[in-house]
Scaffold this motif. Structure first.
Motif, PDB file in Angstrom:
ATOM      1  N   ALA A  47       0.803  -1.220   0.000  1.00 24.39           N
ATOM      2  CA  ALA A  47       0.000   0.000   0.000  1.00 24.39           C
ATOM      3  C   ALA A  47       0.838   1.273   0.000  1.00 24.39           C
ATOM      4  CB  ALA A  47      -0.955   0.002   1.183  1.00 24.39           C
ATOM      5  N   VAL A  48       1.999   1.253   0.653  1.00 27.68           N
ATOM      6  CA  VAL A  48       2.820   2.466   0.711  1.00 27.68           C
ATOM      7  C   VAL A  48       4.093   2.340  -0.126  1.00 27.68           C
ATOM      8  CG1 VAL A  48       1.923   3.125   2.980  1.00 27.68           C
ATOM      9  CG2 VAL A  48       4.064   1.845   2.841  1.00 27.68           C
ATOM     10  N   ALA A  49       4.209   1.246  -0.883  1.00 33.68           N
ATOM     11  CA  ALA A  49       5.362   1.000  -1.757  1.00 33.68           C
ATOM     12  C   ALA A  49       6.677   1.174  -1.007  1.00 33.68           C
ATOM     13  CB  ALA A  49       5.307   1.916  -2.977  1.00 33.68           C
ATOM     14  N   ALA A  50       6.761   0.540   0.147  1.00 31.41           N
ATOM     15  CA  ALA A  50       7.964   0.633   0.979  1.00 31.41           C
ATOM     16  C   ALA A  50       8.930  -0.495   0.650  1.00 31.41           C
ATOM     17  CB  ALA A  50       7.574   0.558   2.454  1.00 31.41           C
ATOM     18  N   GLY A  51      10.196  -0.239   0.869  1.00 32.32           N
ATOM     19  CA  GLY A  51      11.206  -1.265   0.672  1.00 32.32           C
ATOM     20  C   GLY A  51      11.165  -2.296   1.783  1.00 32.32           C
ATOM     21  N   GLU A  52      10.967  -1.833   3.008  1.00 27.51           N
ATOM     22  CA  GLU A  52      10.889  -2.703   4.178  1.00 27.51           C
ATOM     23  C   GLU A  52       9.753  -2.225   5.065  1.00 27.51           C
ATOM     24  OE1 GLU A  52      15.631  -3.559   4.925  1.00 27.51           O
ATOM     25  OE2 GLU A  52      14.676  -1.872   5.904  1.00 27.51           O
ATOM     26  N   ILE A  99       6.760   0.052  11.222  1.00 28.68           N
ATOM     27  CA  ILE A  99       7.895   0.825  10.739  1.00 28.68           C
ATOM     28  C   ILE A  99       8.075   0.531   9.250  1.00 28.68           C
ATOM     29  CG2 ILE A  99      10.367   1.276  10.990  1.00 28.68           C
ATOM     30  CD1 ILE A  99      10.042  -0.037  13.842  1.00 28.68           C
ATOM     31  N   ALA A 100       8.095   1.573   8.441  1.00 28.52           N
ATOM     32  CA  ALA A 100       8.296   1.420   6.992  1.00 28.52           C
ATOM     33  C   ALA A 100       9.480   2.268   6.568  1.00 28.52           C
ATOM     34  CB  ALA A 100       7.043   1.845   6.236  1.00 28.52           C
ATOM     35  N   THR A 101      10.291   1.727   5.679  1.00 32.69           N
ATOM     36  CA  THR A 101      11.428   2.480   5.161  1.00 32.69           C
ATOM     37  C   THR A 101      11.419   2.437   3.635  1.00 32.69           C
ATOM     38  OG1 THR A 101      12.972   0.616   5.090  1.00 32.69           O
ATOM     39  CG2 THR A 101      12.830   1.845   7.164  1.00 32.69           C
ATOM     40  N   SER A 102      12.100   3.401   3.064  1.00 30.85           N
ATOM     41  CA  SER A 102      12.233   3.459   1.608  1.00 30.85           C
ATOM     42  C   SER A 102      13.648   3.886   1.265  1.00 30.85           C
ATOM     43  CB  SER A 102      11.231   4.455   1.031  1.00 30.85           C
ATOM     44  OG  SER A 102      11.456   4.613  -0.355  1.00 30.85           O
ATOM     45  N   GLY A 103      14.125   3.445   0.129  1.00 33.33           N
ATOM     46  CA  GLY A 103      15.434   3.854  -0.359  1.00 33.33           C
ATOM     47  C   GLY A 103      15.421   5.228  -0.995  1.00 33.33           C
ATOM     48  N   GLU A 104      14.239   5.800  -1.164  1.00 28.42           N
ATOM     49  CA  GLU A 104      14.107   7.123  -1.779  1.00 28.42           C
ATOM     50  C   GLU A 104      13.898   8.177  -0.697  1.00 28.42           C
ATOM     51  OE1 GLU A 104      10.788   7.071  -4.451  1.00 28.42           O
ATOM     52  OE2 GLU A 104      11.263   5.037  -5.101  1.00 28.42           O
ATOM     53  N   ALA A 123      18.284  -2.734   5.061  1.00 31.02           N
ATOM     54  CA  ALA A 123      18.755  -1.896   3.956  1.00 31.02           C
ATOM     55  C   ALA A 123      19.086  -0.502   4.468  1.00 31.02           C
ATOM     56  CB  ALA A 123      17.682  -1.814   2.875  1.00 31.02           C
ATOM     57  N   VAL A 124      19.872   0.217   3.718  1.00 34.43           N
ATOM     58  CA  VAL A 124      20.137   1.613   4.046  1.00 34.43           C
ATOM     59  C   VAL A 124      18.912   2.402   3.608  1.00 34.43           C
ATOM     60  CG1 VAL A 124      21.590   3.612   3.571  1.00 34.43           C
ATOM     61  CG2 VAL A 124      22.610   1.333   3.773  1.00 34.43           C
ATOM     62  N   CYS A 125      18.217   2.993   4.566  1.00 39.35           N
ATOM     63  CA  CYS A 125      16.989   3.710   4.218  1.00 39.35           C
ATOM     64  C   CYS A 125      17.284   5.188   4.023  1.00 39.35           C
ATOM     65  CB  CYS A 125      15.922   3.492   5.291  1.00 39.35           C
ATOM     66  SG  CYS A 125      16.345   4.104   6.920  1.00 39.35           S
ATOM     67  N   ARG A 126      16.543   5.788   3.132  1.00 44.46           N
ATOM     68  CA  ARG A 126      16.662   7.224   2.867  1.00 44.46           C
ATOM     69  C   ARG A 126      15.490   7.994   3.484  1.00 44.46           C
ATOM     70  NH1 ARG A 126      21.237   6.115   2.150  1.00 44.46           N
ATOM     71  NH2 ARG A 126      22.207   5.699   0.154  1.00 44.46           N
TER      72      ARG A 126
END
Length: 193
Positions: free
Chosen positions: A37-42, A130-135, A109-112
Motif C-alpha cells: 500500500a505504501v510501496a515501501a522497501g521494508e 515501521i516502513a522504510t524506503s530507499g528514496e 537496507a540503508v533507508c533514505r
C-alpha cells in the motif's frame, strides 16, 4: 497505488485476520499489505517482549527471515520513546547512513526515508509499524494515514490474540481443583501421540 487497489490489499489482510488466531500470521498479512500500500522497501511490525524492555520484530516484508528471528530493538532509544511513550508518528524525509537518532529503528537496507506509527491497544502502546524506503521524501500524508489504519488493525488483532491466549489458558485448568482439565489433557495426549 490507487484507492481501489489499496482497499483490495487491506481487505485481503483483514480476511487473514478474521481467520487466524496467530499473532505472527496476522502481523505477517498486515506487513505485506503495508509494504504494497505504501510501496515501501521494508516494513516491520513490532511488539513488546514480555518484560517490555525491548521490541521484537514479529513480522515483516522486505526483511530476511534471519533478521526477523534475531532482531531486537531497544525500547529506551529516544526515537522509540517518542514513538511509543509519546504516541507520536515519526516521519523522516531524509535519513543519512550515519544518523544515530534512528539507529535503533534501522533495518537491513540503508533507508533514505522512514515512517513509523505506534500500535496502540486498549490505550497502551504495544508495538509499532515501521516502513522504510530507499528514496528520500518517499512517504506522504496519505501513506501515514494508511499506516495508521494498519496500526489500528494490528492493535485490535493484538488484543484479540491476547484474549484468545488467556481464554485458552483458563480452559486448560479446572477452576475447582486447579488441575489440568480433561479436555486439555485429551488434546495434549493426542498431540503427544
Amino acid at each position: 497505488m490507487d484507492a481501489g487497489s489499496i482497499l483490495h490489499v487491506l481487505l485481503s489482510a483483514s480476511d487473514t485476520l478474521s481467520n487466524s488466531w496467530s499473532l505472527d500470521e496476522g502481523f505477517a498479512a498486515l506487513a505485506r499489505a503495508a509494504a504494497q500500500a505504501v510501496a515501501a522497501g521494508e516494513v516491520a511490525l513490532t511488539a513488546f517482549d514480555a518484560d517490555r524492555s525491548a521490541l521484537r520484530i514479529v513480522a515483516a516484508a522486505g526483511l530476511s527471515p534471519d533478521f526477523i528471528r534475531d532482531h531486537r530493538i531497544l525500547a529506551d532509544a529516544p526515537i522509540i520513546q517518542s514513538l511509543l511513550v509519546g504516541r507520536r508518528h515519526v516521519r523522516l524525509d531524509t535519513v543519512s547512513a550515519t544518523d544515530a537518532t534512528v539507529a535503533a529503528l534501522r533495518l537491513e537496507a540503508v533507508c533514505r526515508s522512514l515512517l513509523a506509527v505506534p500500535i496502540v491497544a486498549m490505550h497502551r502502546p504495544v508495538g509499532a509499524v515501521i516502513a522504510t524506503s530507499g528514496e528520500p521524501s518517499h512517504f506522504t500524508s496519505e501513506h501515514e494515514m494508511i499506516l495508521c489504519l494498519i496500526a489500528g488493525m494490528a492493535g485490535g488483532y493484538h488484543d484479540r490474540c491476547a484474549l484468545y491466549g488467556d481464554r485458552r489458558r483458563l480452559m486448560a485448568v479446572d477452576p475447582d481443583t486447579g488441575l489440568w482439565a480433561f479436555e486439555f489433557f485429551s488434546e495434549r495426549l493426542d498431540e503427544e501421540i
